[in-house]
Enzyme design. Sequence first.
Site, mmCIF file in Angstrom:
data_model
loop_
_atom_site.group_PDB
_atom_site.id
_atom_site.type_symbol
_atom_site.label_atom_id
_atom_site.label_comp_id
_atom_site.label_asym_id
_atom_site.label_seq_id
_atom_site.Cartn_x
_atom_site.Cartn_y
_atom_site.Cartn_z
ATOM 1 N N GLY A 10 -26.169 2.018 2.591
ATOM 2 C CA GLY A 10 -25.307 2.618 1.571
ATOM 3 C C GLY A 10 -25.615 2.061 0.190
ATOM 4 O O GLY A 10 -25.373 0.884 -0.077
ATOM 5 N N LYS A 56 0.873 -1.178 0.000
ATOM 6 C CA LYS A 56 0.000 0.000 0.000
ATOM 7 C C LYS A 56 0.902 1.218 0.000
ATOM 8 O O LYS A 56 2.006 1.187 0.568
ATOM 9 C CB LYS A 56 -0.863 -0.001 1.264
ATOM 10 C CG LYS A 56 -2.074 0.875 1.177
ATOM 11 C CD LYS A 56 -3.277 0.184 0.562
ATOM 12 C CE LYS A 56 -4.430 1.135 0.403
ATOM 13 N NZ LYS A 56 -5.617 0.496 -0.149
ATOM 14 N N VAL A 108 -21.363 -0.054 -5.074
ATOM 15 C CA VAL A 108 -21.556 -1.479 -4.774
ATOM 16 C C VAL A 108 -22.997 -1.732 -4.306
ATOM 17 O O VAL A 108 -23.662 -2.660 -4.788
ATOM 18 C CB VAL A 108 -20.549 -1.954 -3.696
ATOM 19 C CG1 VAL A 108 -20.818 -3.398 -3.297
ATOM 20 C CG2 VAL A 108 -19.118 -1.805 -4.214
ATOM 21 N N GLY A 159 -24.350 3.282 -2.829
ATOM 22 C CA GLY A 159 -23.419 3.896 -3.775
ATOM 23 C C GLY A 159 -23.139 2.889 -4.878
ATOM 24 O O GLY A 159 -24.035 2.138 -5.284
#
Length: 362
Positions: free
Chosen positions: A180, A80, A184, A182
């Site tokens: 949620g 990362k 997905v 959004g």
Amino acid sequence: MTLFDSPAFEAHESVQAFYDEKSGLKAIIAVHSTARGPGAGGCRMWNYASAQEALDDALRLSRAMSYKNAVADLELGGGKSVIIGDSRTQKTPELFEAFGRAVEAVGGRYWTAEDVGVSPGDLMHARKTTRYVAGLEGHAAASGDPSPVTAEGVFRGLKLAAGKAYGGRGVDGMTVAIQGVGHVGAYLADKLHAAGARLVIADVNQQALREVSDRTGAKIVSPDEIFDVEAEVFAPCALGGAISTSTLSRLKGKVIAGGANNQLASPEIGQILFEQGVVYAPDYVINGGGIINVAGEIRALKRNEAFDPAWVAGKLDRLIETLEMVLDRSAAEHRPTHAIAAEIARDRIAEGRSRAETRAAA
Ligand code: NAD
């Protein structure tokens, strides 16, 4: 405390700090493990309060990518990167070109992609100075928006978990509460609606709510009420930390299965869920479709081929098999699912390491 004693360090292979005076780049690239392949994980740009905070985030996220990539059975390790800065005011092409040089300097042991604060447009600038970038648009190897693949994995994983918790019942006629809607969450809602589930949804974005409700007939409740819905399944698809001791006591169903990262507010919640008989599909297993999609792009770039959706579909099948293994072992061994998933990830990383050592010795 030194870096090596920090709890977040957990045997990272390398941690590098990069500074570029001209562009102002301050970045950290952490590679947790290359045992299964090059470390892969996105780049986050965030206005960290201190370098220590940035370092802790890079370490935590890079280790999580090792586990996620291993559980998805990808030939990728965990890595990362973080750029310290305000993504609204401090982005420049030069900054991302300097970031690309940093990624290139890691010599292919790390592949970068998008994360919070970094867009495909930013990565186009990084691509000028490194080849180790996935998530770009407009080339044959490009994998595009990962959300549909993530949602497909979540849909199949949710059906699997619901079947285990409710004696083989399908989702037809079940109620699913989606937190949620959004990228997905909206794709997931469409799939569940087509499969005959009743939906209750919450979001802070009124337009997203209206669009999903118009298409699926979903009932809309407030972001707080979503925890009290009479639903067999709770699907967290918003931000992290949805499942805490206080929200858990309000949930009515026996299944938690959704796309969000870091769903458990603390690791102890996994044990509590298990003790209460809730079937929890570990977040980084069930939402692995997104990274599988990105891995498809890395594979295509390495081989100089076009993106292959069939390869992605095969890996998604394998992911659902792994999730089933996690759920079955949890039931048979009387241990929480998050502990089983972590064990599978660690075993696969260790297998990768011994394969690499055998290859190096040959
Ligand atoms: P998104 O930003 O498109 O959707 C998140 C939605 O949650 C938004 O509509 C937002 O308004 C809503 N939201 C924010 N706070 C809320 C609250 N308190 N209550 C209800 N809704 C709230 O993001 P996404 O790409 O759909 O990702 C959703 C989650 O899945 C994130 O945790 C992300 O890290 C994770 N994830 C996404 C992918 C992917 O392929 N997109 C892959 C793996 C994991």
